[in-house]
Design a protein around this motif. Structure first.
Motif, PDB file in Angstrom:
ATOM      1  N   MET A   1       0.841  -1.204   0.000  1.00 34.53           N
ATOM      2  CA  MET A   1       0.000   0.000   0.000  1.00 34.53           C
ATOM      3  C   MET A   1       0.881   1.261   0.000  1.00 34.53           C
TER       4      MET A   1
ATOM      5  N   SER B   1       2.041   1.744  -3.420  1.00 34.45           N
ATOM      6  CA  SER B   1       0.986   2.305  -4.276  1.00 34.45           C
ATOM      7  C   SER B   1       0.882   3.814  -4.071  1.00 34.45           C
TER       8      SER B   1
ATOM      9  N   ASN C   1      -7.450   2.242  -0.501  1.00 36.15           N
ATOM     10  CA  ASN C   1      -7.092   1.812   0.864  1.00 36.15           C
ATOM     11  C   ASN C   1      -8.255   1.947   1.840  1.00 36.15           C
TER      12      ASN C   1
ATOM     13  N   LYS D   1      -4.099  -1.176  -7.492  1.00 37.79           N
ATOM     14  CA  LYS D   1      -3.135  -1.515  -6.438  1.00 37.79           C
ATOM     15  C   LYS D   1      -1.844  -2.060  -7.045  1.00 37.79           C
TER      16      LYS D   1
END
Lengths: 187, 124
Positions: A27, A30, A142, B18
């Protein structure tokens, strides 16, 4: 679980930090990539952010989630690099964002293959400015709450909802323009 | 209602955005850097402690010599030409410089605080 590992690390067992690396690296990557648009730079920023988080763990007051605190470090680092590399540019013209037919986009988008979907969404994100890319990633990918996004990005709470809405509309507009040929084929 | 639908659609399309770190050794690389940093920190911590003890003992010896009025003037070699006052002055100077340099290095290397910028970071 995060708090347990934080206690472990603060008690001297720093091998527990690999738990955080495993859990948050993708994450964080990203987020960094959406700011910098470069794989190597993004990976370097994530590494650097983990080191900073490790060094500052004593100062983490645990009044927010570790992820929120950590992503804030990632965003700060990535933005500093983006400014140094002069990546922050003026926004494109998005004057037509109120007349978008989302249902049409949805129909065409759902007919695309997985690879094409990835290609189009990456293209659309690439056309947005850094702030829009960042808030869309945090909010939709997220699934951070508005409060968490405020903490991560420092954007004022009262502007955030509108900014998310506008960023989403801009993304739809770019997708609409890019998918035009597919739309014509379908109609 | 429409807004909610749009939100759901945005969520579903952004789930395709992602990214994953492809470097299989990423975890190892970061942990090795942490280990190296930790070792350096311990080394600097020890260095600081030992230097402080070293300087402290030397200062104590000089103070004691002065307090007890002991003069080292009848020794052979180069040292016999130096009086205790000039020696202590030189030692003070050397250790003062040494102390300043060590403090500077220690502070420089142990800077691990993270600054949070409060300014608007999305504009030039």
């Amino acid at each position: 679980m995060d708090n347990l590992y934080i206690r472990k690390i603060l008690n001297g067992d720093y091998s527990g930090f690999s738990y955080f690396i495993d859990k948050y690296k993708d994450m964080a990557y990203s987020i960094a990539f959406r700011i910098l648009n470069d794989c190597e730079d993004a990976e370097e920023i994530v590494q650097d952010s983990f080191l900073k988080a490790f060094d500052s763990l004593k100062k983490f007051r645990q009044d927010s989630k570790f992820s929120t605190w950590f992503y804030r470090i990632v965003v700060n680092n990535a933005l500093t690099k983006a400014k140094r590399k002069k990546l922050i540019k003026k926004d494109n013209d998005f004057s037509k964002i109120e007349n978008i037919e989302v249902e049409k986009i949805e129909t065409v988008y759902s007919a695309l293959s997985q690879d094409d979907r990835k290609k189009y969404i990456n293209f659309a994100l690439d056309k947005l400015n850094i702030e829009d890319r960042l808030i869309l990633t945090l909010y939709y990918l997220n699934e951070n709450s508005l409060e968490e996004i405020v903490e991560i990005t420092n954007i004022k709470r009262e502007n955030l909802k509108m900014k998310i809405h506008r960023a989403r509309q801009k993304m739809y507009l770019i997708l609409e323009q890019e998918l035009k040929t597919e739309v014509k084929d379908l109609l | 209602m429409e807004n909610k639908k749009e939100e759901e659609f945005a969520k579903s399309i952004l789930s395709n955005s992602k990214l994953n770190i492809e470097n299989a050794d990423f975890n190892k690389v970061v942990m090795n850097k942490i280990r190296r940093k930790n070792r350096k920190k311990i080394l600097l911590h020890n260095l600081r402690n030992y230097s402080l003890i070293f300087v402290g003992i030397d200062l104590l010896i000089i103070t004691l010599l002065r307090l007890l009025n002991i003069r080292i003037t009848e020794m052979s070699g180069i040292i016999s030409k130096l009086s205790l006052e000039s020696m202590s002055a030189q030692l003070f100077l050397v250790y003062f410089v040494f102390l300043i340099v060590s403090i500077f290095i220690i502070v420089k290397f142990s800077e691990n605080g993270y600054l949070y910028s409060k300014t608007d970071r999305f504009t030039e």
